[in-house]
Design a protein around this motif. Structure first.
Motif, PDB file in Angstrom:
ATOM      1  N   ILE A 195     -13.568  -3.895  17.143  1.00  0.00           N
ATOM      2  CA  ILE A 195     -13.249  -2.385  16.182  1.00  0.00           C
ATOM      3  C   ILE A 195     -12.608  -2.368  15.102  1.00  0.00           C
ATOM      4  CG2 ILE A 195     -10.277  -3.295  16.402  1.00  0.00           C
ATOM      5  CD1 ILE A 195     -10.464  -0.446  17.123  1.00  0.00           C
ATOM      6  N   PHE A 196     -13.129  -3.747  14.252  1.00  0.00           N
ATOM      7  CA  PHE A 196     -12.157  -4.416  12.679  1.00  0.00           C
ATOM      8  C   PHE A 196     -13.392  -3.700  11.459  1.00  0.00           C
ATOM      9  CE2 PHE A 196     -12.465  -6.865   9.211  1.00  0.00           C
ATOM     10  CZ  PHE A 196     -11.100  -6.368   8.483  1.00  0.00           C
ATOM     11  N   PRO A 197     -14.379  -4.295  11.850  1.00  0.00           N
ATOM     12  CA  PRO A 197     -15.703  -2.999  10.784  1.00  0.00           C
ATOM     13  C   PRO A 197     -15.679  -1.555  11.509  1.00  0.00           C
ATOM     14  CG  PRO A 197     -16.419  -4.930  12.238  1.00  0.00           C
ATOM     15  CD  PRO A 197     -15.463  -5.107  13.252  1.00  0.00           C
ATOM     16  N   THR A 243      -0.564  12.309   3.542  1.00  0.00           N
ATOM     17  CA  THR A 243      -1.611  12.642   3.864  1.00  0.00           C
ATOM     18  C   THR A 243      -2.073  12.628   5.008  1.00  0.00           C
ATOM     19  OG1 THR A 243      -3.670  11.307   2.607  1.00  0.00           O
ATOM     20  CG2 THR A 243      -2.945  12.976   1.284  1.00  0.00           C
ATOM     21  N   ARG A 244      -2.649  13.675   5.401  1.00  0.00           N
ATOM     22  CA  ARG A 244      -3.407  13.031   7.003  1.00  0.00           C
ATOM     23  C   ARG A 244      -4.017  11.733   6.843  1.00  0.00           C
ATOM     24  NH1 ARG A 244      -3.718  15.300  11.704  1.00  0.00           N
ATOM     25  NH2 ARG A 244      -5.363  14.929  13.035  1.00  0.00           N
ATOM     26  N   LYS A 245      -5.197  11.552   6.281  1.00  0.00           N
ATOM     27  CA  LYS A 245      -5.816  11.074   5.892  1.00  0.00           C
ATOM     28  C   LYS A 245      -5.270   9.245   5.781  1.00  0.00           C
ATOM     29  CE  LYS A 245      -9.448  11.693   2.723  1.00  0.00           C
ATOM     30  NZ  LYS A 245     -10.192  11.119   2.365  1.00  0.00           N
ATOM     31  N   GLY A 246      -4.109   9.379   5.610  1.00  0.00           N
ATOM     32  CA  GLY A 246      -3.230   7.813   4.972  1.00  0.00           C
ATOM     33  C   GLY A 246      -2.617   7.491   5.893  1.00  0.00           C
ATOM     34  N   VAL A 247      -2.241   8.108   6.396  1.00  0.00           N
ATOM     35  CA  VAL A 247      -1.301   7.789   7.630  1.00  0.00           C
ATOM     36  C   VAL A 247      -2.474   7.481   8.633  1.00  0.00           C
ATOM     37  CG1 VAL A 247      -0.027   9.070   9.384  1.00  0.00           C
ATOM     38  CG2 VAL A 247       0.897   9.752   7.427  1.00  0.00           C
ATOM     39  N   LEU A 248      -3.218   8.474   9.542  1.00  0.00           N
ATOM     40  CA  LEU A 248      -4.230   8.057  10.380  1.00  0.00           C
ATOM     41  C   LEU A 248      -5.318   6.523  10.448  1.00  0.00           C
ATOM     42  CD1 LEU A 248      -5.296  11.447  11.290  1.00  0.00           C
ATOM     43  CD2 LEU A 248      -3.618   9.416  12.624  1.00  0.00           C
ATOM     44  N   LEU A 249      -5.545   6.372   8.984  1.00  0.00           N
ATOM     45  CA  LEU A 249      -6.242   5.539   8.116  1.00  0.00           C
ATOM     46  C   LEU A 249      -4.971   4.475   8.174  1.00  0.00           C
ATOM     47  CD1 LEU A 249      -8.276   5.832   5.091  1.00  0.00           C
ATOM     48  CD2 LEU A 249      -8.751   5.629   7.612  1.00  0.00           C
ATOM     49  N   THR A 250      -4.338   3.930   8.158  1.00  0.00           N
ATOM     50  CA  THR A 250      -3.073   3.212   8.244  1.00  0.00           C
ATOM     51  C   THR A 250      -2.692   2.995   9.731  1.00  0.00           C
ATOM     52  OG1 THR A 250      -1.754   3.958   5.944  1.00  0.00           O
ATOM     53  CG2 THR A 250      -0.237   2.257   7.371  1.00  0.00           C
ATOM     54  N   ALA A 251      -2.390   3.653   9.978  1.00  0.00           N
ATOM     55  CA  ALA A 251      -2.056   3.807  11.996  1.00  0.00           C
ATOM     56  C   ALA A 251      -3.111   2.205  12.664  1.00  0.00           C
ATOM     57  CB  ALA A 251      -1.421   5.356  12.120  1.00  0.00           C
ATOM     58  N   ILE A 252      -4.175   3.137  12.183  1.00  0.00           N
ATOM     59  CA  ILE A 252      -5.190   2.791  13.088  1.00  0.00           C
ATOM     60  C   ILE A 252      -5.276   1.356  12.663  1.00  0.00           C
ATOM     61  CG2 ILE A 252      -7.285   3.078  11.408  1.00  0.00           C
ATOM     62  CD1 ILE A 252      -7.491   2.479  15.789  1.00  0.00           C
ATOM     63  N   PHE A 253      -5.022   0.921  10.682  1.00  0.00           N
ATOM     64  CA  PHE A 253      -5.481  -0.539  10.769  1.00  0.00           C
ATOM     65  C   PHE A 253      -4.116  -1.429  11.121  1.00  0.00           C
ATOM     66  CE2 PHE A 253      -5.867  -4.257   7.387  1.00  0.00           C
ATOM     67  CZ  PHE A 253      -6.230  -4.121   7.229  1.00  0.00           C
ATOM     68  N   THR A 254      -2.477  -0.555  10.905  1.00  0.00           N
ATOM     69  CA  THR A 254      -1.339  -1.033  11.483  1.00  0.00           C
ATOM     70  C   THR A 254      -2.183  -2.241  12.879  1.00  0.00           C
ATOM     71  OG1 THR A 254      -0.368  -0.043  10.502  1.00  0.00           O
ATOM     72  CG2 THR A 254       1.024  -1.190  11.835  1.00  0.00           C
ATOM     73  N   LEU A 255      -2.462  -1.396  13.904  1.00  0.00           N
ATOM     74  CA  LEU A 255      -2.082  -1.539  15.403  1.00  0.00           C
ATOM     75  C   LEU A 255      -3.519  -2.731  16.242  1.00  0.00           C
ATOM     76  CD1 LEU A 255      -2.276   1.946  17.190  1.00  0.00           C
ATOM     77  CD2 LEU A 255      -0.252   0.368  17.142  1.00  0.00           C
ATOM     78  N   GLN A 256      -4.299  -2.380  15.478  1.00  0.00           N
ATOM     79  CA  GLN A 256      -5.751  -3.426  15.584  1.00  0.00           C
ATOM     80  C   GLN A 256      -5.134  -4.753  14.380  1.00  0.00           C
ATOM     81  OE1 GLN A 256      -8.430  -4.819  13.097  1.00  0.00           O
ATOM     82  NE2 GLN A 256      -7.297  -3.900  11.463  1.00  0.00           N
ATOM     83  N   SER A 257      -4.887  -4.290  13.485  1.00  0.00           N
ATOM     84  CA  SER A 257      -4.929  -5.591  12.903  1.00  0.00           C
ATOM     85  C   SER A 257      -3.040  -6.785  14.067  1.00  0.00           C
ATOM     86  CB  SER A 257      -3.649  -5.408  11.433  1.00  0.00           C
ATOM     87  OG  SER A 257      -4.785  -4.826  10.201  1.00  0.00           O
ATOM     88  N   LEU A 258      -1.746  -5.824  14.028  1.00  0.00           N
ATOM     89  CA  LEU A 258      -0.581  -6.288  14.589  1.00  0.00           C
ATOM     90  C   LEU A 258      -1.672  -7.640  16.362  1.00  0.00           C
ATOM     91  CD1 LEU A 258       1.997  -4.926  15.585  1.00  0.00           C
ATOM     92  CD2 LEU A 258       1.569  -6.065  17.135  1.00  0.00           C
ATOM     93  N   LEU A 259      -2.523  -6.238  16.978  1.00  0.00           N
ATOM     94  CA  LEU A 259      -3.161  -6.981  18.123  1.00  0.00           C
ATOM     95  C   LEU A 259      -4.396  -8.163  17.566  1.00  0.00           C
ATOM     96  CD1 LEU A 259      -3.998  -3.205  19.209  1.00  0.00           C
ATOM     97  CD2 LEU A 259      -2.237  -5.402  20.506  1.00  0.00           C
ATOM     98  N   ALA A 260      -5.130  -7.689  16.748  1.00  0.00           N
ATOM     99  CA  ALA A 260      -5.670  -8.867  16.419  1.00  0.00           C
ATOM    100  C   ALA A 260      -5.222 -10.395  15.778  1.00  0.00           C
ATOM    101  CB  ALA A 260      -6.849  -9.043  15.306  1.00  0.00           C
ATOM    102  N   TYR A 261      -3.692 -10.318  14.993  1.00  0.00           N
ATOM    103  CA  TYR A 261      -3.897 -11.168  14.411  1.00  0.00           C
ATOM    104  C   TYR A 261      -2.823 -11.853  15.880  1.00  0.00           C
ATOM    105  CZ  TYR A 261      -6.291 -10.705  10.028  1.00  0.00           C
ATOM    106  OH  TYR A 261      -6.877 -10.845   9.278  1.00  0.00           O
ATOM    107  N   ALA A 262      -1.300 -11.347  16.526  1.00  0.00           N
ATOM    108  CA  ALA A 262      -1.190 -11.405  17.543  1.00  0.00           C
ATOM    109  C   ALA A 262      -1.967 -12.656  18.613  1.00  0.00           C
ATOM    110  CB  ALA A 262      -0.410 -11.033  17.724  1.00  0.00           C
ATOM    111  N   ILE A 263      -3.286 -12.017  18.796  1.00  0.00           N
ATOM    112  CA  ILE A 263      -4.035 -13.244  19.705  1.00  0.00           C
ATOM    113  C   ILE A 263      -4.349 -14.814  18.509  1.00  0.00           C
ATOM    114  CG2 ILE A 263      -6.224 -12.379  21.245  1.00  0.00           C
ATOM    115  CD1 ILE A 263      -5.381  -9.501  21.533  1.00  0.00           C
ATOM    116  N   MET A 264      -5.147 -14.082  17.609  1.00  0.00           N
ATOM    117  CA  MET A 264      -5.924 -14.952  17.020  1.00  0.00           C
ATOM    118  C   MET A 264      -4.754 -15.994  16.864  1.00  0.00           C
ATOM    119  SD  MET A 264      -8.455 -13.488  14.260  1.00  0.00           S
ATOM    120  CE  MET A 264      -7.170 -12.759  13.587  1.00  0.00           C
ATOM    121  N   SER A 265      -3.457 -15.628  16.167  1.00  0.00           N
ATOM    122  CA  SER A 265      -2.666 -16.803  16.189  1.00  0.00           C
ATOM    123  C   SER A 265      -1.941 -16.989  17.701  1.00  0.00           C
ATOM    124  CB  SER A 265      -1.346 -15.627  15.300  1.00  0.00           C
ATOM    125  OG  SER A 265      -2.009 -15.265  14.217  1.00  0.00           O
ATOM    126  N   TRP A 266      -1.974 -17.130  18.688  1.00  0.00           N
ATOM    127  CA  TRP A 266      -1.397 -17.102  19.881  1.00  0.00           C
ATOM    128  C   TRP A 266      -2.699 -18.076  20.513  1.00  0.00           C
ATOM    129  CZ3 TRP A 266       2.993 -20.009  18.747  1.00  0.00           C
ATOM    130  CH2 TRP A 266       3.869 -19.522  17.954  1.00  0.00           C
TER     131      TRP A 266
END
Length: 438
Positions: A343-345, A238-261
């Motif tokens: 952006i996480f909230p 579904t469009r909803k599932g794809v877009l929610l997954t995409a935005i969550f993926t991007l913000q998570s990757l950026l957040a945890y890459a930054i917070m980790s290092w």
């Protein structure tokens, strides 16, 4: 006090039935007090859980350099350790929908908090194996909490999802901020980075004890019927599932890459461990009001899309400045990156109110978080490997900047009419639960 209709006698019944009705009516205030107590305990538990959901990650991040020096593990293990949270979030999070279906949301969260507390305490043992094992156990518990909390909020605070999600995410970033600032001085006071990392488990124990009354109340009062379950994976079509997954993926990757290092990065650039920890704490601190501001903006008519634009553009600007400015001026990118983490909230509010039922919300949360975190694992792991291979942070930061620009595009799509069920950018969650395109 008038007799409730559910207790009223039928027309043909004798008038003597009124006696039990009086007893039932007299019990109503007690029931009301019990309901209010359940709400109070629910809010307290939500705050305690939020305080723990990033503290275990940022506590280790601020001490990665010292842990490697003391425990003596190599570059491969150094790259793996920051990747454990997102990997566990993906694998353990994928089973959360099944777990909540079997145990119920409250019992699943209680089990997860026990795992989180046990794993974080285990990391206090000064050995590489215990650091890795404790991280796996603790982060797996954290993963279940991450996925289940939107459903918990929807089920217990149906008319206050934005408020409670905001409170939950603010306490999450507050816990991360306090831990990242305090953990380095704590390690110096204890004479051991392992002991300081393990000490973060104490607050997880408090969260377990704080949530126990909520789980017991739910066990006593919920009907003994099997919980409904919606499979998350068909939602990926579904469009909803794809877009929610995409935005969550991007913000998570950026957040945890930054917070980790981020602290390690500044340390290798010449800043002291204490200064790096303080700047890391500043970044986390900024993310607290940033999340509140972004939710306030996004809650206004036609302002959801600008709120996503603002968070994504600020993240991109922070990465650009971190790439270009010397370490002595790292305070500016720290502030911008902290705002971008807000952006996480917004993403969590959208997930909390996207499903047509608690089961569908759990399914969407499971899909977005398990898939998103699996892909986001490439962030911290890739940054570590690229830095080891090139001896520089230039290439890792350039790639993160490119992904931040992609996040701006996805922010435009996720706030479109098909997702919110209204004109683009209307409202923090796009209207009532269950709206949105397929």
């Amino acid at each position: 006090m008038p007799t409730p209709r559910s207790q009223s006698a039928a027309p043909s019944a004798p008038r003597a039935v009124a006696a039990p009705t009086a007893v039932t009516t007299s019990m109503a205030p007690a029931d009301a007090r019990a309901a209010r107590s359940a709400v109070v305990f629910g809010v307290i538990a939500l705050i305690l859980i939020g305080l723990n959901l990033r503290a275990g990650i940022t506590g280790a991040s601020a001490l990665l350099h010292d842990l490697q020096a003391v425990l003596g593990y190599g570059t491969l293990v150094a790259a793996i350790i920051p990747s454990i949270p997102t990997l566990c979030f993906s694998l353990a999070g994928a089973g959360t929908s099944w777990l909540t279906g079997r145990l119920g949301v409250e019992n699943a969260i209680l089990l997860a908090l026990a795992m989180l507390a046990g794993g974080l305490l285990l990391r206090g043992v000064p050995a590489t194996g215990m650091l890795v094992a404790g991280s796996v156990v603790g982060m797996s518990g954290l993963a279940v909490c991450n996925v289940a909390m939107p459903s918990f909020i929807r089920e217990h605070f149906a008319h206050r999802t934005s408020l409670m999600t905001g409170l939950y995410t603010v306490t999450m970033t507050t816990g991360a901020t306090v831990t990242s600032v305090a953990v380095v001085p704590l390690a110096q006071a204890l004479g051991s980075p392992s002991a300081a990392v393990g000490a973060t488990g104490i607050t997880a124990v408090a969260a377990f004890l704080g949530f126990l009354p909520v789980a017991l109340h739910a066990h006593r009062n919920k009907p003994r019927t099997p919980a409904a379950r919606v499979s998350p994976w068909p939602l990926l079509r579904t469009r909803k599932g794809v877009l929610l997954t995409a935005i969550f993926t991007l913000q998570s990757l950026l957040a945890y890459a930054i917070m980790s290092w981020f602290p390690y990065m500044l340390t290798t650039m010449g800043r002291s461990a204490a200064d790096s920890g303080l700047l890391f704490g500043l970044m986390q601190l900024v993310s607290v009001p940033a999340g509140m501001v972004l939710i306030a903006i996004g809650s206004r008519p036609r302002m959801l899309r600008p709120a996503f634009y603002l968070a994504s553009a600020t993240m991109a600007a922070g990465l650009a400045l971190l790439l270009l400015l010397p370490a002595e001026l790292a305070v500016l990118p720290a502030v911008l990156l902290g705002f971008g983490l807000g952006i996480f909230p917004l993403v969590m509010v959208m997930i909390s109110r996207s499903g047509a039922s608690t089961a569908e919300t759990t399914a969407l949360s499971t899909l977005a978080q398990s898939t998103g975190y699996l892909l986001a694992t490439t962030g911290p792991f890739g940054m570590g490997l690229l830095h080891s291979a090139t001896g520089s942070w230039t290439l890792p930061l350039a790639l993160l900047l490119a992904l931040a620009l992609v996040q701006i595009v996805v922010s435009h799509l996720v706030t479109g009419r098909a997702m919110t069920g209204t004109r683009a950018g209307t409202g923090a969650a796009g209207g009532p639960a269950g709206t949105g395109g397929k």
